[in-house]
Design a protein around this motif. Structure first.
Motif, PDB file in Angstrom:
ATOM      1  N   MET A   1       0.962  -1.293   0.129  1.00  0.00           N
ATOM      2  CA  MET A   1       0.024  -0.032  -0.012  1.00  0.00           C
ATOM      3  C   MET A   1       0.753   1.229   0.055  1.00  0.00           C
ATOM      4  N   ARG A   2       1.849   1.128   0.607  1.00  0.00           N
ATOM      5  CA  ARG A   2       2.784   2.337   0.722  1.00  0.00           C
ATOM      6  C   ARG A   2       3.333   2.677  -0.672  1.00  0.00           C
ATOM      7  N   LEU A   3       3.480   1.668  -1.313  1.00  0.00           N
ATOM      8  CA  LEU A   3       3.883   2.136  -2.980  1.00  0.00           C
ATOM      9  C   LEU A   3       3.092   2.924  -3.481  1.00  0.00           C
ATOM     10  N   TYR A   4       1.805   2.665  -3.328  1.00  0.00           N
ATOM     11  CA  TYR A   4       0.778   3.663  -4.144  1.00  0.00           C
ATOM     12  C   TYR A   4       0.732   5.114  -3.663  1.00  0.00           C
ATOM     13  N   PHE A   5       1.049   5.088  -2.198  1.00  0.00           N
ATOM     14  CA  PHE A   5       1.242   6.541  -1.724  1.00  0.00           C
ATOM     15  C   PHE A   5       2.186   7.383  -2.380  1.00  0.00           C
ATOM     16  N   LEU A   6       3.486   6.383  -2.296  1.00  0.00           N
ATOM     17  CA  LEU A   6       4.743   7.296  -2.716  1.00  0.00           C
ATOM     18  C   LEU A   6       4.345   7.364  -4.202  1.00  0.00           C
ATOM     19  N   LEU A   7       3.726   6.695  -5.180  1.00  0.00           N
ATOM     20  CA  LEU A   7       3.238   6.894  -6.491  1.00  0.00           C
ATOM     21  C   LEU A   7       2.639   8.193  -6.492  1.00  0.00           C
ATOM     22  N   VAL A   8       1.572   8.508  -5.724  1.00  0.00           N
ATOM     23  CA  VAL A   8       0.809   9.480  -6.002  1.00  0.00           C
ATOM     24  C   VAL A   8       1.796  10.779  -5.396  1.00  0.00           C
ATOM     25  N   ILE A   9       2.293  10.850  -4.266  1.00  0.00           N
ATOM     26  CA  ILE A   9       3.157  11.991  -3.822  1.00  0.00           C
ATOM     27  C   ILE A   9       4.239  12.330  -5.015  1.00  0.00           C
ATOM     28  N   SER A  10       5.114  11.280  -5.386  1.00  0.00           N
ATOM     29  CA  SER A  10       6.119  11.661  -6.215  1.00  0.00           C
ATOM     30  C   SER A  10       5.531  12.142  -7.697  1.00  0.00           C
ATOM     31  N   ILE A 157      -2.633   9.462  12.057  1.00  0.00           N
ATOM     32  CA  ILE A 157      -3.953   9.740  12.032  1.00  0.00           C
ATOM     33  C   ILE A 157      -4.183  11.268  12.682  1.00  0.00           C
ATOM     34  N   ASP A 158      -3.417  11.831  13.569  1.00  0.00           N
ATOM     35  CA  ASP A 158      -3.615  13.226  14.246  1.00  0.00           C
ATOM     36  C   ASP A 158      -3.429  14.220  12.992  1.00  0.00           C
ATOM     37  N   PHE A 159      -2.231  13.810  12.400  1.00  0.00           N
ATOM     38  CA  PHE A 159      -1.893  14.634  11.363  1.00  0.00           C
ATOM     39  C   PHE A 159      -2.928  14.769  10.151  1.00  0.00           C
ATOM     40  N   ILE A 160      -3.660  13.665   9.796  1.00  0.00           N
ATOM     41  CA  ILE A 160      -4.553  13.673   8.808  1.00  0.00           C
ATOM     42  C   ILE A 160      -5.878  14.212   9.455  1.00  0.00           C
ATOM     43  N   ASP A 161      -6.098  14.193  10.567  1.00  0.00           N
ATOM     44  CA  ASP A 161      -7.235  14.859  10.978  1.00  0.00           C
ATOM     45  C   ASP A 161      -7.163  16.298  10.903  1.00  0.00           C
ATOM     46  N   GLY A 162      -5.981  16.774  11.024  1.00  0.00           N
ATOM     47  CA  GLY A 162      -5.665  18.251  10.816  1.00  0.00           C
ATOM     48  C   GLY A 162      -5.951  18.843   9.433  1.00  0.00           C
ATOM     49  N   VAL A 163      -5.663  17.873   8.520  1.00  0.00           N
ATOM     50  CA  VAL A 163      -5.608  17.966   7.176  1.00  0.00           C
ATOM     51  C   VAL A 163      -6.867  18.246   6.694  1.00  0.00           C
ATOM     52  N   VAL A 164      -8.177  17.536   7.054  1.00  0.00           N
ATOM     53  CA  VAL A 164      -9.339  17.560   6.738  1.00  0.00           C
ATOM     54  C   VAL A 164     -10.451  17.905   7.397  1.00  0.00           C
ATOM     55  N   ASN A 225      -4.137  23.866  -6.310  1.00  0.00           N
ATOM     56  CA  ASN A 225      -5.677  23.070  -6.139  1.00  0.00           C
ATOM     57  C   ASN A 225      -5.259  21.432  -6.271  1.00  0.00           C
ATOM     58  N   THR A 226      -4.634  21.182  -7.192  1.00  0.00           N
ATOM     59  CA  THR A 226      -4.118  19.712  -7.438  1.00  0.00           C
ATOM     60  C   THR A 226      -3.305  19.150  -6.138  1.00  0.00           C
ATOM     61  N   LYS A 227      -2.395  19.801  -5.620  1.00  0.00           N
ATOM     62  CA  LYS A 227      -1.861  19.476  -4.501  1.00  0.00           C
ATOM     63  C   LYS A 227      -2.545  19.268  -3.396  1.00  0.00           C
ATOM     64  N   SER A 228      -3.447  20.195  -3.244  1.00  0.00           N
ATOM     65  CA  SER A 228      -4.428  20.145  -2.017  1.00  0.00           C
ATOM     66  C   SER A 228      -5.465  18.971  -2.120  1.00  0.00           C
ATOM     67  N   HIS A 229      -5.793  18.702  -3.407  1.00  0.00           N
ATOM     68  CA  HIS A 229      -6.632  17.669  -3.549  1.00  0.00           C
ATOM     69  C   HIS A 229      -5.926  16.055  -3.183  1.00  0.00           C
ATOM     70  N   VAL A 230      -4.930  16.202  -3.853  1.00  0.00           N
ATOM     71  CA  VAL A 230      -4.085  14.922  -3.853  1.00  0.00           C
ATOM     72  C   VAL A 230      -3.823  14.675  -2.248  1.00  0.00           C
ATOM     73  N   LEU A 231      -3.540  15.764  -1.343  1.00  0.00           N
ATOM     74  CA  LEU A 231      -3.280  15.762   0.063  1.00  0.00           C
ATOM     75  C   LEU A 231      -4.347  15.227   0.718  1.00  0.00           C
ATOM     76  N   ILE A 232      -5.767  15.932   0.361  1.00  0.00           N
ATOM     77  CA  ILE A 232      -7.005  15.475   0.964  1.00  0.00           C
ATOM     78  C   ILE A 232      -7.469  13.847   0.720  1.00  0.00           C
TER      79      ILE A 232
END
Length: 665
Positions: A1-10, A157-164, A225-232
């Protein structure tokens, strides 16, 4: 799963290395959305709860990652004009302070160049702060995902809660605030007004037109907007992954809102981009260097001193100096009637114009023309106690004392100060190329820049070319200056009026106008045309397909609007008491829609020994090569200066191609 996150981020992170065009952002965003959709499906099907162990599937995933990464490498090379040195799949985390050249900071820097309204400056600073907050969120997310094993699940999880969350400084709240701010009509109007100010030198400092600045700025907003959308979305994916709930509906709603935001930005800002100036020119250089930053016509018009007895065909002194307004060499008395060696010491003048009385006694320091490009270094008026030109030490044998004498007791034989239209044999550089100069259209190349050069004593408007590719872009690796034609005025089958134009007292006008091509065309060449007593610029235009970038086979000349029958009604830009343009002072006055005549410098400032205006030889090209929608000639100067004739370009109007955001299918 982590590979998918890296794929999106990179995939998203390299987009902010430099400001991209809006079309590039939209194209890349479409790919990112497909990737996010794939990642969500992977997690939602419970295939990513544990680390991937299937080697075949892992190789497939890495293959996809590598393929996307290579596309990004190509894109980065195209944007930055250089290749990447590593194919590392993961982008090194940068601190927020590294973002110095994004679209927002670029606009903030323009305060150095144009008078900023305080409100605009505050708005831009506020946008920059929001941008940095969002970037900080993204970089923290990137670090958490890459070094996932180093952090507890609760930390993530705490960090993610701050994002959204609904807090004012959450990623969701920040991007919504950015979008509201940049789509307000008041902000857009003020921004447009500042960039379209006539005294703005932002285009010449940054080598970007006002529309390019607008274009890059709102490309940056779309990237935010694109980066924020990916982040969210990644935040919701992680929350789902760790059993925090099913966010299918939230992600669906967020996708719809994201598309609506992108389209709202495009439709709201497009009218303002359409109004932004396409003009690009060059400021004064730090130092004026002959034949590098400027070009001059030499030994064309010179101040010239001769006695009335030598100007009169009968050798008499009956007339006043101003009677001799136009005399050819065949009409000038060849006998020197004065009682000193002055008349015989001078090179003869083939055409004498505009004589006038200056003083009854003077001291002249003669210069050794043609090597010095001057007839006199200076002239000291004895009775008026003034000096024509700048007095300095005079070499032995070059100083002459002239004074009025009597002829037949009654008539005064005074010395007249005239203008000499020098002959070509005195190495006069006064020629302008009339041949067509064009890009290599057979190789799908278009004009991307222009500059004045002098070759074989002939002035050329040289063009820069680059190969046109898809969506109106230029292949940077193909950009080059097209060599000027290597001919001389003394070659066989080379004719004045056909291959080149020779300036003379009667034919010395230069039109200052812009030539714009219609929508659907790009500039592929230039040409100077001589009509009556003036030189006009014409532009070669070629129709093309914007999507494919392919030029059509036929090209057409777009005539200067002033080269029609009404050209005689153009208004002259008169140079009042002009000095040599390279003397101290900044040339901030830009004049167009007129014509200027080449004249001598002011008698008192330079003894009338230099022909002005000069030509600005600095290359006029965009920082990012783009096709052109027009080319112009204008005069830049200041009060009391001869100034410079300079070219300017008009970048292609990409705003006409902005369409609502659509995903690739």
């Amino acid at each position: 799963m982590r590979l998918y996150f890296l794929l999106v981020i990179s995939t998203v992170t390299p987009l902010l290395v430099t400001p991209l065009s809006i079309l590039e952002v939209l194209d890349k965003t479409s790919s990112v959305l497909k990737l996010l959709e794939s990642a969500w499906e992977f997690v939602n099907n419970d295939l990513g709860i544990v680390e991937i162990s299937d080697r075949k599937r892992e190789r497939m995933i890495f293959s996809k990652i590598d393929n996307i990464n290579m596309q990004l490498v190509d894109m980065n090379a195209k944007i930055n004009g250089q290749g990447m040195t590593s194919r590392n799949l993961f982008v090194t985390i940068q601190t927020v302070t590294n973002f110095q050249d994004d679209g927002i900071n670029m606009l903030l820097r323009k305060k150095t160049y144009i008078p900023e309204e305080l409100e605009v400056q505050l708005e831009l600073n506020d946008l920059r702060i929001k941008h940095l907050f969002i970037e900080n969120y993204y970089q923290r997310m990137e670090k958490y995902v890459i070094d996932l094993e180093d952090y507890k699940n609760s930390t993530l999880i705490d960090f993610i809660d701050g994002v959204v969350s609904n807090y004012p400084n959450s990623a969701i709240s920040l991007v919504e605030a950015v979008n509201r701010q940049v789509t307000e009509s008041k902000f857009l109007r003020m921004l447009l007004t500042q960039f379209n100010l006539t005294n703005s030198d932002y285009p010449c400092k940054e080598r970007r037109s006002a529309q390019q600045a607008f274009y890059n700025f709102f490309g940056e907003i779309l990237l935010i907007n694109t980066k924020s959308h990916v982040l969210i979305e990644v935040a919701y994916i992680i929350k789902h992954l760790y059993g925090q709930g099913n966010f299918t509906k939230r992600i669906s709603d967020d996708n719809k809102q994201f598309r609506a935001n992108m389209n709202n930005i495009i439709t709201t800002t497009r009218p303002y981009m359409m109004q932004a100036s396409l003009e690009l020119w060059r400021c004064d250089p730090k130092e004026h260097i002959p034949d590098e930053t400027y070009i001059e016509f030499t030994n064309f018009l010179h101040g010239y001193i001769l006695n009335k007895a030598n100007l009169d065909g009968r050798g008499q002194c009956h007339e006043e100096c101003n009677i001799f307004s136009y005399i050819r060499n065949t009409e000038v008395n060849v006998k020197c009637n004065d009682d000193n060696r002055w008349c015989n010491s001078q090179l003869p003048c083939p055409k004498i114009v505009n004589c006038q009385f200056i003083d009854s006694a003077m001291t002249v320091c003669e210069s050794r023309m043609p090597n010095t490009k001057r007839r006199y270094e200076y002239v000291e008026l004895i009775e008026k106690n003034r000096t024509l030109g700048k007095k300095k030490s005079c070499r032995a044998g070059d100083e002459f004392s002239l004074a009025t004498y009597r002829d037949w007791v009654v008539f005064k034989c005074s010395y007249c100060f005239c203008l000499c239209d020098e002959g070509a044999k005195y190495f006069s550089d006064r020629y302008i190329n009339l041949r067509t100069v064009m890009a290599t259209t057979s190789d799908n190349r278009v004009v991307t820049g222009v500059r004045f050069v002098k070759h074989n004593r002939i002035l050329h408007l040289q063009v820069q070319e680059g190969r046109l590719v898809e969506n109106g872009e230029i292949d940077r690796s193909t950009v080059r200056w097209v060599p000027v034609e290597n001919y001389k005025i003394v070659d066989k089958h080379i004719f004045n009026g056909q291959d080149y134009h020779t300036l003379s007292w009667e034919q010395r006008g230069f039109e200052l106008h812009d030539v714009m091509v219609e929508e659907g065309f790009v500039v592929t060449g230039v040409k100077f045309k001589s009509i009556d007593s003036r030189i006009y610029l014409e532009v070669l235009k070629t129709p093309f397909n914007f999507t494919s970038g392919k030029l059509e086979t036929e090209s057409y000349f777009k005539e200067n609007p002033r080269s029609q029958a009404n050209h005689t009604f153009s208004k002259e830009l008169k140079l009042i008491h002009p000095d040599v343009p390279t003397t101290n002072g900044t040339n901030t006055n830009r004049s167009t829609n007129r014509y200027v005549q080449f004249i001598n410098t002011d008698y008192y400032k330079d003894a009338g020994q230099t022909t002005v205006p000069f030509f600005d030889a600095q290359p006029v090209e965009s920082a990012e090569p783009v096709p052109l929608s027009g080319i112009g000639i204008y005069h830049k100067g200041r009060s009391g200066s001869g100034g410079f004739i300079a070219p300017r370009i008009f970048t292609y109007n990409f705003a006409t191609h902005l369409q609502p955001f659509k995903e690739k299918r």
